[in-house]
Design a protein around this motif. Sequence first.
Motif, PDB file in Angstrom:
ATOM      1  N   THR A  23      15.180 -22.658  24.860  1.00  0.00           N
ATOM      2  CA  THR A  23      15.732 -23.987  25.116  1.00  0.00           C
ATOM      3  C   THR A  23      15.372 -24.879  23.938  1.00  0.00           C
ATOM      4  OG1 THR A  23      15.808 -25.834  26.684  1.00  0.00           O
ATOM      5  CG2 THR A  23      13.665 -24.794  26.344  1.00  0.00           C
ATOM      6  N   TYR A  24      16.187 -25.877  23.668  1.00  0.00           N
ATOM      7  CA  TYR A  24      15.897 -26.807  22.574  1.00  0.00           C
ATOM      8  C   TYR A  24      14.773 -27.750  22.966  1.00  0.00           C
ATOM      9  CZ  TYR A  24      20.390 -25.228  20.681  1.00  0.00           C
ATOM     10  OH  TYR A  24      21.420 -24.476  20.187  1.00  0.00           O
ATOM     11  N   GLY A  25      14.018 -28.178  21.953  1.00  0.00           N
ATOM     12  CA  GLY A  25      12.939 -29.108  22.245  1.00  0.00           C
ATOM     13  C   GLY A  25      11.918 -29.170  21.132  1.00  0.00           C
ATOM     14  N   SER A  26      10.725 -29.625  21.469  1.00  0.00           N
ATOM     15  CA  SER A  26       9.630 -29.745  20.515  1.00  0.00           C
ATOM     16  C   SER A  26       9.005 -28.369  20.277  1.00  0.00           C
ATOM     17  CB  SER A  26       8.571 -30.690  21.078  1.00  0.00           C
ATOM     18  OG  SER A  26       7.857 -30.051  22.121  1.00  0.00           O
ATOM     19  N   PRO A  27       8.056 -28.248  19.351  1.00  0.00           N
ATOM     20  CA  PRO A  27       7.365 -26.972  19.173  1.00  0.00           C
ATOM     21  C   PRO A  27       6.701 -26.442  20.436  1.00  0.00           C
ATOM     22  CG  PRO A  27       6.984 -28.368  17.269  1.00  0.00           C
ATOM     23  CD  PRO A  27       7.716 -29.216  18.274  1.00  0.00           C
ATOM     24  N   ASP A  28       6.519 -27.284  21.436  1.00  0.00           N
ATOM     25  CA  ASP A  28       5.902 -26.851  22.687  1.00  0.00           C
ATOM     26  C   ASP A  28       6.736 -25.809  23.426  1.00  0.00           C
ATOM     27  OD1 ASP A  28       3.813 -28.614  22.243  1.00  0.00           O
ATOM     28  OD2 ASP A  28       4.718 -30.218  23.434  1.00  0.00           O
ATOM     29  N   VAL A  29       8.041 -25.730  23.149  1.00  0.00           N
ATOM     30  CA  VAL A  29       8.893 -24.773  23.875  1.00  0.00           C
ATOM     31  C   VAL A  29       8.785 -23.366  23.281  1.00  0.00           C
ATOM     32  CG1 VAL A  29      10.502 -26.615  24.460  1.00  0.00           C
ATOM     33  CG2 VAL A  29      11.011 -25.129  22.507  1.00  0.00           C
ATOM     34  N   LEU A  30       8.111 -23.207  22.154  1.00  0.00           N
ATOM     35  CA  LEU A  30       7.959 -21.903  21.526  1.00  0.00           C
ATOM     36  C   LEU A  30       6.905 -21.070  22.253  1.00  0.00           C
ATOM     37  CD1 LEU A  30       7.934 -23.143  17.839  1.00  0.00           C
ATOM     38  CD2 LEU A  30       9.751 -21.790  18.881  1.00  0.00           C
ATOM     39  N   GLN A  31       7.202 -19.780  22.446  1.00  0.00           N
ATOM     40  CA  GLN A  31       6.270 -18.897  23.145  1.00  0.00           C
ATOM     41  C   GLN A  31       6.136 -17.572  22.395  1.00  0.00           C
ATOM     42  OE1 GLN A  31       8.391 -18.938  27.035  1.00  0.00           O
ATOM     43  NE2 GLN A  31       6.455 -19.705  27.881  1.00  0.00           N
ATOM     44  N   LEU A  32       4.913 -17.074  22.315  1.00  0.00           N
ATOM     45  CA  LEU A  32       4.673 -15.752  21.744  1.00  0.00           C
ATOM     46  C   LEU A  32       4.924 -14.709  22.829  1.00  0.00           C
ATOM     47  CD1 LEU A  32       3.614 -14.237  19.180  1.00  0.00           C
ATOM     48  CD2 LEU A  32       1.362 -14.268  20.279  1.00  0.00           C
ATOM     49  N   LYS A  33       5.879 -13.803  22.579  1.00  0.00           N
ATOM     50  CA  LYS A  33       6.261 -12.819  23.587  1.00  0.00           C
ATOM     51  C   LYS A  33       6.385 -11.425  22.986  1.00  0.00           C
ATOM     52  CE  LYS A  33       8.876 -15.774  26.785  1.00  0.00           C
ATOM     53  NZ  LYS A  33      10.170 -15.930  27.506  1.00  0.00           N
ATOM     54  N   GLU A  34       6.386 -10.440  23.875  1.00  0.00           N
ATOM     55  CA  GLU A  34       6.733  -9.074  23.485  1.00  0.00           C
ATOM     56  C   GLU A  34       8.244  -8.908  23.652  1.00  0.00           C
ATOM     57  OE1 GLU A  34       5.149  -6.398  22.345  1.00  0.00           O
ATOM     58  OE2 GLU A  34       3.132  -7.269  22.269  1.00  0.00           O
ATOM     59  N   VAL A  35       8.906  -8.516  22.569  1.00  0.00           N
ATOM     60  CA  VAL A  35      10.350  -8.299  22.612  1.00  0.00           C
ATOM     61  C   VAL A  35      10.661  -6.930  22.010  1.00  0.00           C
ATOM     62  CG1 VAL A  35      10.834 -10.769  22.438  1.00  0.00           C
ATOM     63  CG2 VAL A  35      10.759  -9.376  20.363  1.00  0.00           C
ATOM     64  N   LYS A  36      11.894  -6.491  22.175  1.00  0.00           N
ATOM     65  CA  LYS A  36      12.287  -5.180  21.683  1.00  0.00           C
ATOM     66  C   LYS A  36      12.342  -5.156  20.154  1.00  0.00           C
ATOM     67  CE  LYS A  36      15.891  -1.652  22.143  1.00  0.00           C
ATOM     68  NZ  LYS A  36      17.223  -1.317  22.728  1.00  0.00           N
ATOM     69  N   LYS A  37      11.751  -4.137  19.587  1.00  0.00           N
ATOM     70  CA  LYS A  37      11.784  -3.962  18.135  1.00  0.00           C
ATOM     71  C   LYS A  37      13.216  -3.612  17.706  1.00  0.00           C
ATOM     72  CE  LYS A  37       9.582  -1.036  14.590  1.00  0.00           C
ATOM     73  NZ  LYS A  37       8.587   0.048  14.391  1.00  0.00           N
ATOM     74  N   PRO A  38      13.751  -4.280  16.680  1.00  0.00           N
ATOM     75  CA  PRO A  38      15.144  -4.013  16.301  1.00  0.00           C
ATOM     76  C   PRO A  38      15.320  -2.651  15.629  1.00  0.00           C
ATOM     77  CG  PRO A  38      14.135  -5.537  14.752  1.00  0.00           C
ATOM     78  CD  PRO A  38      13.144  -5.337  15.860  1.00  0.00           C
ATOM     79  N   THR A  39      16.536  -2.152  15.698  1.00  0.00           N
ATOM     80  CA  THR A  39      16.921  -0.908  15.026  1.00  0.00           C
ATOM     81  C   THR A  39      17.947  -1.250  13.955  1.00  0.00           C
ATOM     82  OG1 THR A  39      16.580   0.370  17.045  1.00  0.00           O
ATOM     83  CG2 THR A  39      17.950   1.376  15.331  1.00  0.00           C
ATOM     84  N   PRO A  40      17.732  -0.827  12.712  1.00  0.00           N
ATOM     85  CA  PRO A  40      18.669  -1.205  11.645  1.00  0.00           C
ATOM     86  C   PRO A  40      20.035  -0.546  11.807  1.00  0.00           C
ATOM     87  CG  PRO A  40      17.054   0.374  10.821  1.00  0.00           C
ATOM     88  CD  PRO A  40      16.608  -0.016  12.203  1.00  0.00           C
ATOM     89  N   LYS A  41      21.093  -1.355  11.553  1.00  0.00           N
ATOM     90  CA  LYS A  41      22.445  -0.820  11.511  1.00  0.00           C
ATOM     91  C   LYS A  41      22.661  -0.090  10.192  1.00  0.00           C
ATOM     92  CE  LYS A  41      24.103  -4.645  14.383  1.00  0.00           C
ATOM     93  NZ  LYS A  41      24.943  -5.865  14.430  1.00  0.00           N
TER      94      LYS A  41
END
Length: 326
Positions: free
Chosen positions: A8-26
């Motif tokens: 969501t848009y907003g201040s730096p407070d909306v940023l979260q450190l998360k585990e996400v899927k590692k990308p695969t190169p095309k």
Amino acid sequence: MKAVVYTTYGSPDVLQLKEVKKPTPKDNEVLVKVHAVSANAADLHLLRADPFLTRLMSGLLKPKNTILGSDIAGRIEAVGRNVKEFQAGDEVFGDISGCGWGGFAEYVSVPEHVLVLKPANRTFEQAAAVPMAAVTALQGIRDKGQIQAGQKVLINGASGGVGTFAVQIAKSFGAEVTAVCSTGKINMVRALGADHVIDYTQEDFTKNGQQYDLIIAANGYHSILEYKKSLNPTGIYVMTGGSMAQMFQAMLLGPWISMTGSKKMHNAMAKPNQKDLTFIKELLEAGTIVPVIDRKYPLCKVPEALRYLEEGHAIGKVIITVEGNC
């Protein structure tokens, strides 16, 4: 992998450190293990959707690309089958803002044409400080500013990310450079090669009667008419950053002023490309330009890094080191 995400848009407070899927190169992409990434004003514009028109590109109600960060430096871990320029193990850097952002993460997969090999004599942190800011300075000075050796060039905001590169790049073209900054940054700007330094807390350069062949506005709050007054009769003004009012004046009034007189007023929006980044790489290798780094933050401290950048007092660049513990 770990990444700093915003949904969501907003201040730096909306940023979260998360585990996400590692990308695969095309097929035409490389997978980069990110070692360092720099924070830019562009990250803040996207984060806050400010100005509002950025939503037309980034998503009307919520961000389409949920990971910010454009200037990366790292090591290639894997390559797509059609990649020709790079191989696994290559150390690279580049501006990935034109292909989806995603630098505030442990890995990113990007087209090979946005990267160049990292200079061997520069660290990952130094390389990450370069792409957007240095290419913006180069394109503003060389392309929009049409710089010539011996010209008098003024750089307002000379101690910031774009400004520190602008001073050095203008000197490399043989210009006589006047830098504008605050009191505590004078010695640093002189060390970058500025011939003259104006402390804006003590003197207003738009009122001292001096005129310049080229003015680079990398920061500041002067009106476009004040800048116009400080140009010689055939001078050129290039806006590369500053207040929102300054940006809109350059976009809306600049073309009209340019058409109705001999002074030219331009708005420089950097266009990342491999050719210009290669040019900058050669200046780095030669020691002609040296990145200035103010502070370094670990990946989990991206919100703090962006808050500090938003205060507007950073000297040079703010860097995120992706490896390491918080």
